[in-house]
Design an enzyme around this catalytic site. Structure first.
Site, PDB file in Angstrom:
ATOM      1  N   LYS A 225     -57.823 -43.355 -44.879  1.00 41.10           N
ATOM      2  CA  LYS A 225     -58.744 -44.448 -44.527  1.00 41.10           C
ATOM      3  C   LYS A 225     -58.063 -45.464 -43.606  1.00 41.10           C
ATOM      4  CE  LYS A 225     -60.218 -47.288 -47.942  1.00 41.10           C
ATOM      5  NZ  LYS A 225     -59.882 -48.686 -47.599  1.00 41.10           N
TER       6      LYS A 225
ATOM      7  N   ARG B 159     -57.588 -47.644 -37.973  1.00 35.12           N
ATOM      8  CA  ARG B 159     -56.699 -48.055 -36.881  1.00 35.12           C
ATOM      9  C   ARG B 159     -56.899 -47.187 -35.648  1.00 35.12           C
ATOM     10  NH1 ARG B 159     -54.982 -49.788 -41.609  1.00 35.12           N
ATOM     11  NH2 ARG B 159     -53.475 -51.490 -41.803  1.00 35.12           N
TER      12      ARG B 159
ATOM     13  N   GLY C  74     -62.859 -54.313 -46.282  1.00 38.36           N
ATOM     14  CA  GLY C  74     -61.958 -55.429 -46.007  1.00 38.36           C
ATOM     15  C   GLY C  74     -61.089 -55.144 -44.794  1.00 38.36           C
TER      16      GLY C  74
ATOM     17  N   GLN D 153     -53.298 -55.745 -44.357  1.00 43.79           N
ATOM     18  CA  GLN D 153     -54.458 -56.284 -43.636  1.00 43.79           C
ATOM     19  C   GLN D 153     -54.098 -57.605 -42.973  1.00 43.79           C
ATOM     20  OE1 GLN D 153     -57.843 -56.284 -46.278  1.00 43.79           O
ATOM     21  NE2 GLN D 153     -57.857 -54.051 -46.428  1.00 43.79           N
TER      22      GLN D 153
ATOM     23  N   ASP E 113     -53.539 -49.262 -54.057  1.00 43.10           N
ATOM     24  CA  ASP E 113     -54.886 -48.700 -54.254  1.00 43.10           C
ATOM     25  C   ASP E 113     -54.922 -47.644 -55.361  1.00 43.10           C
ATOM     26  OD1 ASP E 113     -55.881 -50.324 -52.264  1.00 43.10           O
ATOM     27  OD2 ASP E 113     -55.646 -48.813 -50.694  1.00 43.10           O
TER      28      ASP E 113
ATOM     29  N   ARG F 289     -60.136 -55.365 -60.102  1.00 38.59           N
ATOM     30  CA  ARG F 289     -59.787 -54.058 -60.676  1.00 38.59           C
ATOM     31  C   ARG F 289     -59.028 -54.156 -61.994  1.00 38.59           C
ATOM     32  NH1 ARG F 289     -58.490 -50.789 -54.998  1.00 38.59           N
ATOM     33  NH2 ARG F 289     -60.679 -50.346 -54.552  1.00 38.59           N
TER      34      ARG F 289
HETATM   35  C1  S3P Z   1     -55.248 -51.546 -46.300  1.00 38.87           C
HETATM   36  C2  S3P Z   1     -54.410 -52.419 -46.928  1.00 38.87           C
HETATM   37  C3  S3P Z   1     -54.495 -52.718 -48.364  1.00 38.87           C
HETATM   38  C4  S3P Z   1     -55.308 -51.687 -49.117  1.00 38.87           C
HETATM   39  C5  S3P Z   1     -56.571 -51.342 -48.401  1.00 38.87           C
HETATM   40  C6  S3P Z   1     -56.275 -50.787 -47.018  1.00 38.87           C
HETATM   41  C7  S3P Z   1     -55.097 -51.322 -44.847  1.00 38.87           C
HETATM   42  O1  S3P Z   1     -55.104 -53.989 -48.531  1.00 38.87           O
HETATM   43  O2  S3P Z   1     -55.589 -52.146 -50.419  1.00 38.87           O
HETATM   44  O3  S3P Z   1     -57.310 -50.353 -49.130  1.00 38.87           O
HETATM   45  O4  S3P Z   1     -55.609 -50.312 -44.334  1.00 38.87           O
HETATM   46  O5  S3P Z   1     -54.444 -52.142 -44.201  1.00 38.87           O
HETATM   47  P1  S3P Z   1     -54.237 -55.361 -48.511  1.00 38.87           P
HETATM   48  O6  S3P Z   1     -53.711 -55.555 -47.160  1.00 38.87           O
HETATM   49  O7  S3P Z   1     -55.246 -56.423 -48.876  1.00 38.87           O
HETATM   50  O8  S3P Z   1     -53.179 -55.197 -49.548  1.00 38.87           O
END
Ligand code: S3P
Length: 454
Positions: free
Chosen positions: A37, A42, A110, A186, A334, A365
């Site tokens: 994912k 990206r 997110g 993120q 995750d 969670r």
């Molecule tokens: C992700 C970063 C993680 C992860 C999310 C995907 C990413 O979140 O939990 O499922 O692709 O950058 P956080 O950056 O909030 O830890």
């Protein structure tokens, strides 16, 4: 009895009913999991802002990457149908995203919203409105709005600029060195993307290393990126020029984790999960299951467009409890819901700490896993930053709820493999966010379906 895996559609929600023989079901065979994912998002985003064409193989066809594709299409990026084996993205070049005619909707994702904000905020004189579903609109956006504002961004949101919907007026930004209070890919990626068009050095330092897919892919697309592993710092030297690339997306270790735990906890299981990404910033689940004495081997290790990949073989074994916390947590963030399921079948008490971030994921969670597993008879306690799980209590079927969180829905389905009686998972459609074929693969592994699904 033969296993029962039955989906009932009662729009807008689906209910998954699961029942397995009292003696358990051995999972055997070879499976492929859908594309990663994080790498899928990206590849679409960097493809969109690069010059020229990007070709992507193995893109995750889940709802989250579909949200990313729809947002960038609305900003003038040509993206071929996502169902094809190769997806092509016609990049517009840095700074050339068009002002969209309507609100951009990141759905449940997110990653879409936070990473995209870095790009929107750095597009001078363009106006963007962004939102998401009910879950995303309750998740904290100030964690990226604050550093972007330090760079000179103009972003407004509900609750004192904390929550979406957000309004963005793009600006010419200035570089910063941001010390992130949390290890979050993120946050890191949002700032690095904002730094692409910003003259000078934009640096992010994290308390421990989060997944580094952005750094790897940005470098492959031609950005000037430097990494200091000792201080967990990454710097982008802007302005950058990105050129379209070929990206082959490996299978998602976060999806493979469900089968790793399923194989580890069900007697007689022996299965291989092919083509899984094993980037060291993501393999915390392998380390955790190894510490619990799971029988997992890595076969056929190779490198695919800058990311390490392997086939993972898992066989049933007697698991032992362990303690997990510190720098390991960002490397399996995750996978905590399904790790909690593994702990239910381990000898002893497993303690997970330093995982307060789980409270701001697609749902809380920690609270939801504790309440839903307890309703099956599990001995589990919720802590402010983790879970305490006493292994060995028998589980009895009950009605549980995903709280519209994909990983909760799937973790509960894995717990069902060792639950006596009928488990009903409400709002099970959530799984399609990251793993649309989850139920088909579960059926295949239980010997119910002859066709391999991914
Ligand atoms: C992700 C970063 C993680 C992860 C999310 C995907 C990413 O979140 O939990 O499922 O692709 O950058 P956080 O950056 O909030 O830890």
């Amino acid at each position: 009895m033969t296993p029962r895996i039955q989906l009932t559609d009662a729009a807008p929600h689906q209910t998954l009913t699961l029942e397995f023989p009292a003696e358990g079901v051995a999972l055997t065979g070879r499976v492929r999991v859908p594309g990663d994912k994080s790498i899928s998002h990206r590849s679409l985003m960097l493809g969109a802002i690069a010059r020229g064409e990007t070709r992507i193989q193995g893109l995750l066809l889940g709802e989250d990457p579909r949200s990313t594709a729809a947002c960038f299409a609305a900003m003038g990026v040509g993206i071929s149908p996502l169902e094809a084996e190769w997806v092509t993205v016609q990049g517009v070049g840095l700074g050339n995203l068009q002002e969209p005619a309507d609100v951009l909707n990141a759905g449940n994702s997110g990653t879409t919203l936070r990473l995209m904000l870095g790009l929107l905020a750095s597009h001078p004189d363009r106006y963007f409105a962004v939102t998401g579903d009910g879950s995303l609109r309750s998740r904290p956006m100030d964690r990226v709005i604050k550093p972007l504002t330090q760079m000179g961004a103009a972003i407004w949101g509900r609750q004192n600029n904390r929550l979406a919907p957000l309004a963005v007026r793009g600006q010419r930004l200035k570089p910063i060195h941001y010390q992130s209070p949390v290890a979050s890919a993120q946050i890191k990626s949002c700032i690095l993307l904002a730094g692409l068009m910003t003259e000078g050095k934009t640096t992010v330092t994290e308390p421990s290393l989060s997944r580094d897919h952005s750094e790897r892919m940005l470098r492959a697309f031609g950005a000037d990126i430097s990494v200091d592993p000792d201080t967990c710092s990454v710097t982008v030297h802007g302005p950058a020029t990105l050129t379209g690339q070929t990206v082959v997306v490996p299978g998602d270790i976060s999806s493979a984790a469900f089968w790793l735990v399923a194989g580890a906890i069900t007697p007689g299981s022996d299965l291989v999960i092919e083509n899984v990404g094993i980037n060291p910033t993501r393999t915390g689940i392998l380390d955790a299951l190894e510490a619990m004495e799971a029988d997992i081997t890595l076969e056929n290790r190779r490198d695919v467009t800058g990311e390490p990949v392997a086939d993972l073989r898992v066989r049933h074994s007697r698991l032992k409890a362990a303690h997990f916390g510190g720098d390991l947590i960002p490397r399996l963030i995750d996978e905590v819901p399904v790790l909690a399921v593994a702990a239910l079948f381990a000898e002893g008490t497993t303690v997970i700490t330093d995982a307060a971030e789980l409270r701001v994921k697609e749902c809380d969670r920690l609270s939801v896993m504790a309440s839903q597993l307890a309703s099956l008879g599990a001995q589990i306690e919720e802590q402010p930053d983790g879970l305490t799980i006493h292994g060995g209590s028998p589980l009895t079927g009950a009605v549980v709820d995903s709280y519209t969180d994909h990983r909760i829905a799937m973790a509960m389905a894995i717990a069902a493999l060792r639950t006596q009686g009928v488990m009903t998972v409400k709002r099970a459609e959530a799984a399609a966010v990251s793993y649309p074929s989850f139920r088909a693969t579960l059926a295949q592994l239980c010997g119910l379906s002859p066709t391999p699904a991914s």
